[in-house]
Every structure is written in C-alpha cells, then in structure tokens.
Motif scaffolding. Structure first.
Motif, PDB file in Angstrom:
ATOM      1  N   LEU A  49     -17.527  14.079   6.664  1.00  0.00           N
ATOM      2  CA  LEU A  49     -18.511  13.050   6.359  1.00  0.00           C
ATOM      3  C   LEU A  49     -19.915  13.472   6.774  1.00  0.00           C
ATOM      4  CD1 LEU A  49     -16.536   9.841   7.358  1.00  0.00           C
ATOM      5  CD2 LEU A  49     -17.039  10.644   5.055  1.00  0.00           C
ATOM      6  N   ALA A  50     -20.009  14.190   7.888  1.00  0.00           N
ATOM      7  CA  ALA A  50     -21.320  14.575   8.400  1.00  0.00           C
ATOM      8  C   ALA A  50     -21.960  15.707   7.602  1.00  0.00           C
ATOM      9  CB  ALA A  50     -21.211  14.990   9.863  1.00  0.00           C
ATOM     10  N   HIS A  51     -21.183  16.372   6.739  1.00  0.00           N
ATOM     11  CA  HIS A  51     -21.734  17.517   6.015  1.00  0.00           C
ATOM     12  C   HIS A  51     -21.720  17.319   4.506  1.00  0.00           C
ATOM     13  CE1 HIS A  51     -21.026  19.288   9.979  1.00  0.00           C
ATOM     14  NE2 HIS A  51     -21.953  20.148   9.647  1.00  0.00           N
ATOM     15  N   LEU A  52     -21.542  16.087   4.066  1.00  0.00           N
ATOM     16  CA  LEU A  52     -21.651  15.836   2.628  1.00  0.00           C
ATOM     17  C   LEU A  52     -23.090  16.079   2.178  1.00  0.00           C
ATOM     18  CD1 LEU A  52     -19.613  12.559   2.077  1.00  0.00           C
ATOM     19  CD2 LEU A  52     -19.017  14.840   1.298  1.00  0.00           C
ATOM     20  N   ASP A  53     -23.252  16.528   0.947  1.00  0.00           N
ATOM     21  CA  ASP A  53     -24.579  16.668   0.375  1.00  0.00           C
ATOM     22  C   ASP A  53     -25.079  15.282   0.022  1.00  0.00           C
ATOM     23  OD1 ASP A  53     -25.891  18.116  -2.713  1.00  0.00           O
ATOM     24  OD2 ASP A  53     -26.878  17.219  -0.994  1.00  0.00           O
ATOM     25  N   LEU A 108       0.854  -1.193   0.000  1.00  0.00           N
ATOM     26  CA  LEU A 108       0.000   0.000   0.000  1.00  0.00           C
ATOM     27  C   LEU A 108       0.883   1.234   0.000  1.00  0.00           C
ATOM     28  CD1 LEU A 108      -2.805   1.380   0.400  1.00  0.00           C
ATOM     29  CD2 LEU A 108      -2.451   1.090   2.866  1.00  0.00           C
ATOM     30  N   ARG A 109       0.566   2.198  -0.867  1.00  0.00           N
ATOM     31  CA  ARG A 109       1.384   3.403  -0.939  1.00  0.00           C
ATOM     32  C   ARG A 109       1.447   4.089   0.424  1.00  0.00           C
ATOM     33  NH1 ARG A 109      -0.636   7.125  -5.523  1.00  0.00           N
ATOM     34  NH2 ARG A 109       0.698   8.620  -4.435  1.00  0.00           N
ATOM     35  N   SER A 110       2.593   4.665   0.739  1.00  0.00           N
ATOM     36  CA  SER A 110       2.868   5.143   2.085  1.00  0.00           C
ATOM     37  C   SER A 110       2.149   6.438   2.433  1.00  0.00           C
ATOM     38  CB  SER A 110       4.376   5.333   2.270  1.00  0.00           C
ATOM     39  OG  SER A 110       4.873   6.300   1.344  1.00  0.00           O
ATOM     40  N   ASP A 111       1.659   7.181   1.427  1.00  0.00           N
ATOM     41  CA  ASP A 111       1.019   8.469   1.703  1.00  0.00           C
ATOM     42  C   ASP A 111      -0.500   8.357   1.810  1.00  0.00           C
ATOM     43  OD1 ASP A 111       0.740   7.887  -0.966  1.00  0.00           O
ATOM     44  OD2 ASP A 111       1.381   9.857  -1.703  1.00  0.00           O
ATOM     45  N   VAL A 112      -1.029   7.139   1.901  1.00  0.00           N
ATOM     46  CA  VAL A 112      -2.461   6.925   2.099  1.00  0.00           C
ATOM     47  C   VAL A 112      -2.737   6.786   3.599  1.00  0.00           C
ATOM     48  CG1 VAL A 112      -4.328   5.231   1.812  1.00  0.00           C
ATOM     49  CG2 VAL A 112      -2.907   5.892  -0.138  1.00  0.00           C
ATOM     50  N   GLY A 113      -3.779   7.463   4.067  1.00  0.00           N
ATOM     51  CA  GLY A 113      -4.150   7.387   5.476  1.00  0.00           C
ATOM     52  C   GLY A 113      -5.550   6.846   5.668  1.00  0.00           C
ATOM     53  N   PHE A 114      -5.917   6.652   6.918  1.00  0.00           N
ATOM     54  CA  PHE A 114      -7.243   6.144   7.241  1.00  0.00           C
ATOM     55  C   PHE A 114      -8.334   7.031   6.657  1.00  0.00           C
ATOM     56  CE2 PHE A 114     -11.004   6.271   9.977  1.00  0.00           C
ATOM     57  CZ  PHE A 114     -11.389   4.942   9.949  1.00  0.00           C
ATOM     58  N   GLY A 115      -8.139   8.343   6.712  1.00  0.00           N
ATOM     59  CA  GLY A 115      -9.144   9.259   6.180  1.00  0.00           C
ATOM     60  C   GLY A 115      -9.390   9.064   4.698  1.00  0.00           C
ATOM     61  N   ASP A 116      -8.335   8.767   3.933  1.00  0.00           N
ATOM     62  CA  ASP A 116      -8.508   8.512   2.504  1.00  0.00           C
ATOM     63  C   ASP A 116      -9.397   7.292   2.276  1.00  0.00           C
ATOM     64  OD1 ASP A 116      -6.663  10.590   1.676  1.00  0.00           O
ATOM     65  OD2 ASP A 116      -5.044   9.265   2.318  1.00  0.00           O
ATOM     66  N   VAL A 117      -9.119   6.230   3.018  1.00  0.00           N
ATOM     67  CA  VAL A 117      -9.907   5.009   2.872  1.00  0.00           C
ATOM     68  C   VAL A 117     -11.355   5.264   3.273  1.00  0.00           C
ATOM     69  CG1 VAL A 117     -10.181   2.642   3.722  1.00  0.00           C
ATOM     70  CG2 VAL A 117      -7.906   3.522   3.188  1.00  0.00           C
ATOM     71  N   GLN A 118     -11.571   6.013   4.345  1.00  0.00           N
ATOM     72  CA  GLN A 118     -12.916   6.292   4.824  1.00  0.00           C
ATOM     73  C   GLN A 118     -13.716   7.106   3.806  1.00  0.00           C
ATOM     74  OE1 GLN A 118     -14.402   5.146   7.391  1.00  0.00           O
ATOM     75  NE2 GLN A 118     -15.977   6.566   8.091  1.00  0.00           N
ATOM     76  N   VAL A 119     -13.116   8.156   3.283  1.00  0.00           N
ATOM     77  CA  VAL A 119     -13.816   9.021   2.332  1.00  0.00           C
ATOM     78  C   VAL A 119     -14.126   8.267   1.041  1.00  0.00           C
ATOM     79  CG1 VAL A 119     -13.608  11.071   0.872  1.00  0.00           C
ATOM     80  CG2 VAL A 119     -12.930  11.173   3.276  1.00  0.00           C
ATOM     81  N   MET A 120     -13.143   7.535   0.524  1.00  0.00           N
ATOM     82  CA  MET A 120     -13.372   6.823  -0.729  1.00  0.00           C
ATOM     83  C   MET A 120     -14.375   5.686  -0.557  1.00  0.00           C
ATOM     84  SD  MET A 120     -11.963   8.345  -3.161  1.00  0.00           S
ATOM     85  CE  MET A 120     -12.363   7.071  -4.352  1.00  0.00           C
ATOM     86  N   THR A 121     -14.358   5.047   0.596  1.00  0.00           N
ATOM     87  CA  THR A 121     -15.359   4.011   0.863  1.00  0.00           C
ATOM     88  C   THR A 121     -16.755   4.600   0.829  1.00  0.00           C
ATOM     89  OG1 THR A 121     -13.824   2.718   2.205  1.00  0.00           O
ATOM     90  CG2 THR A 121     -16.149   2.287   2.524  1.00  0.00           C
ATOM     91  N   ASN A 122     -16.905   5.783   1.415  1.00  0.00           N
ATOM     92  CA  ASN A 122     -18.200   6.456   1.382  1.00  0.00           C
ATOM     93  C   ASN A 122     -18.624   6.774  -0.048  1.00  0.00           C
ATOM     94  OD1 ASN A 122     -19.302   9.557   1.183  1.00  0.00           O
ATOM     95  ND2 ASN A 122     -20.434   8.311   2.632  1.00  0.00           N
ATOM     96  N   LEU A 123     -17.695   7.314  -0.837  1.00  0.00           N
ATOM     97  CA  LEU A 123     -18.034   7.694  -2.203  1.00  0.00           C
ATOM     98  C   LEU A 123     -18.371   6.472  -3.052  1.00  0.00           C
ATOM     99  CD1 LEU A 123     -15.335  10.465  -2.797  1.00  0.00           C
ATOM    100  CD2 LEU A 123     -17.756  10.766  -2.267  1.00  0.00           C
ATOM    101  N   LEU A 124     -17.635   5.393  -2.884  1.00  0.00           N
ATOM    102  CA  LEU A 124     -17.932   4.176  -3.628  1.00  0.00           C
ATOM    103  C   LEU A 124     -19.295   3.612  -3.241  1.00  0.00           C
ATOM    104  CD1 LEU A 124     -14.445   2.426  -3.434  1.00  0.00           C
ATOM    105  CD2 LEU A 124     -15.578   3.200  -5.529  1.00  0.00           C
ATOM    106  N   SER A 125     -19.632   3.710  -1.953  1.00  0.00           N
ATOM    107  CA  SER A 125     -20.884   3.144  -1.475  1.00  0.00           C
ATOM    108  C   SER A 125     -22.096   3.913  -1.962  1.00  0.00           C
ATOM    109  CB  SER A 125     -20.900   3.121   0.064  1.00  0.00           C
ATOM    110  OG  SER A 125     -19.935   2.229   0.571  1.00  0.00           O
ATOM    111  N   ARG A 126     -21.960   5.215  -2.139  1.00  0.00           N
ATOM    112  CA  ARG A 126     -23.135   6.017  -2.437  1.00  0.00           C
ATOM    113  C   ARG A 126     -23.192   6.542  -3.866  1.00  0.00           C
ATOM    114  NH1 ARG A 126     -21.684  11.690  -1.611  1.00  0.00           N
ATOM    115  NH2 ARG A 126     -23.799  12.254  -1.069  1.00  0.00           N
ATOM    116  N   GLY A 127     -22.059   6.500  -4.574  1.00  0.00           N
ATOM    117  CA  GLY A 127     -21.999   7.174  -5.858  1.00  0.00           C
ATOM    118  C   GLY A 127     -22.769   6.498  -6.966  1.00  0.00           C
ATOM    119  N   VAL A 128     -22.941   5.171  -6.888  1.00  0.00           N
ATOM    120  CA  VAL A 128     -23.608   4.461  -7.981  1.00  0.00           C
ATOM    121  C   VAL A 128     -24.760   3.615  -7.454  1.00  0.00           C
ATOM    122  CG1 VAL A 128     -21.610   4.423  -9.503  1.00  0.00           C
ATOM    123  CG2 VAL A 128     -21.882   2.602  -7.825  1.00  0.00           C
TER     124      VAL A 128
END
Length: 214
Positions: A203-207, A137-157
């Motif tokens: 996360l709490a203020h996403l549209d 896993l690339r070293s500049d990825v953090g927990f927040g990146d995984v959390q945000v992208m998981t949210n976007l993947l879950s809701r985007g389609v």
C-alpha cells in the motif's frame, strides 16, 4: 482543551488537507490547504508546525473515521455480511481507503496511530471471519484482499469528482461485493492474501501520482 473556534479551525484544516493530499500528494501546497479551510496560513502553522505533523494528524483522523464506519456497520447490521457490505460501500464512496498510499512513508507512527490501526484491523477481521462462518463470504478471501480492493475502489474513479464518479464507484463496489459472495462453483483464488508487513509495504508503494487531464 481547545476552545470551540480553535477546534473547528483544526477540523477544517484536517479535512481540507485530506482533500489536497488526495488530489496533489503529500507535497500539496500548505497555502492552498489554508485557503480551502478558510483560515490564515499562520493559523495552520499554529495548529500544525510542520508538514509531517499535519500529515500524521490527517492519517490518524482518517483511520478513526474508518474505525467509526466499521463499528457503525456492526451496530446497524445483525448479519456480518451485511455489515461488511455497508462498511465497504461507505468507505468507497467517501474515498477513505485511498489516503495511506498517497502519503506513503511520510507518517511517523506513535501509540495513538498504532491503537487506532489495530482496532480497525481487529474490527474488519471480525466481520470477515463471521461472514465466512455464516457461509456468506468466500473462504479464500483475507483481510489483505479487502484492504487492497478498498484502496483501489476509493482511488480508481475519483477524478474528475462528481455524480459520474460516484455512480462508477457505487457500480464497481457492487461488482466487488458480488465477487466476494460464497458460491460452490467458484474456482479457488490464486496465491494468498497479503498480510501484515507485506500488505503495508504494498500500500505504501503504490503509484499514486494524480492523473492529469489534457
């Protein structure tokens, strides 16, 4: 302790409520939730006397399922990268990452909420750190990146639901996983991963207003 039928009714209400909240937001009709759960509205109110009580239980249930998926991935996969990939695939296809922004600040946290949240964060952070230590896993990825992208993947389609939505979710999840893999030629990511309060605020203020088909 709840009787078996009462426990089943409670579970059906929570699952129906989660779908309704994802589709219509935190003000989804309680009557519709009861109908989906095949229970009377009086039964719903006996289990959850207020909308806020129902929302809290749905959020806690979802976090418990996220934690279960993370721990199952740990048990299934000896290598941290493979466990992280399994976790992300499962969360995306089950739409588990999209609930918190939908419900926003409508949850009053208690110790149960904090305990499951902290256990989930610790488990996913462990997968991230071990995958980075292994060089996967690339070293500049953090927990927040995984959390945000998981949210976007879950809701985007997620609309309209069905086979096409599932295929797109699987496709974009694999694209995200490919972007996470460590490679020596990748440029550094700009900025930093969101953490702690900044992440929760984001996360709490996403549209999260559901798309309306014409």
């Amino acid at each position: 302790m709840l009787r078996l039928d009462a426990r089943r009714n409670r579970e059906k209400i929570l699952l129906a409520a989660r779908l309704a909240f994802l589709e219509s937001g935190p003000d989804a009709s309680l009557e519709e939730i009861a109908r989906r759960a095949s229970v009377g509205i009086a039964t719903l109110y006996r289990r959850f006397p207020t909308r806020e009580a129902l929302i809290r239980e749905v959020v806690v249930l979802t976090k418990q399922e996220l934690l279960a998926e993370a721990r199952q991935a740990q048990a299934d996969q000896p290598r941290a990268w493979d466990a992280l990939a399994q976790f992300l695939r499962r969360v995306a296809i089950r739409r588990l990452g999209s609930l918190l922004p939908v419900l926003g600040g409508r949850v009053e946290p208690d110790q149960v909420f904090y305990d499951v949240r902290d256990a989930l964060i610790a488990t996913v952070r462990d997968l991230i750190e071990r995958a980075q230590a292994d060089g996967d896993l690339r070293s500049d990825v953090g927990f927040g990146d995984v959390q945000v992208m998981t949210n976007l993947l879950s809701r985007g389609v997620q609309a309209p639901p069905g086979p096409v939505s599932d295929r797109l979710t699987a496709r974009y999840t694999e694209l995200f996983l490919a972007a996470l893999r460590a490679r020596p030629d990748l440029p550094a990511l700009p900025g930093e991963s969101l953490a702690n309060g900044d992440l929760e605020h984001y996360l709490a203020h996403l549209d999260t207003a559901p798309d309306k088909a014409g």
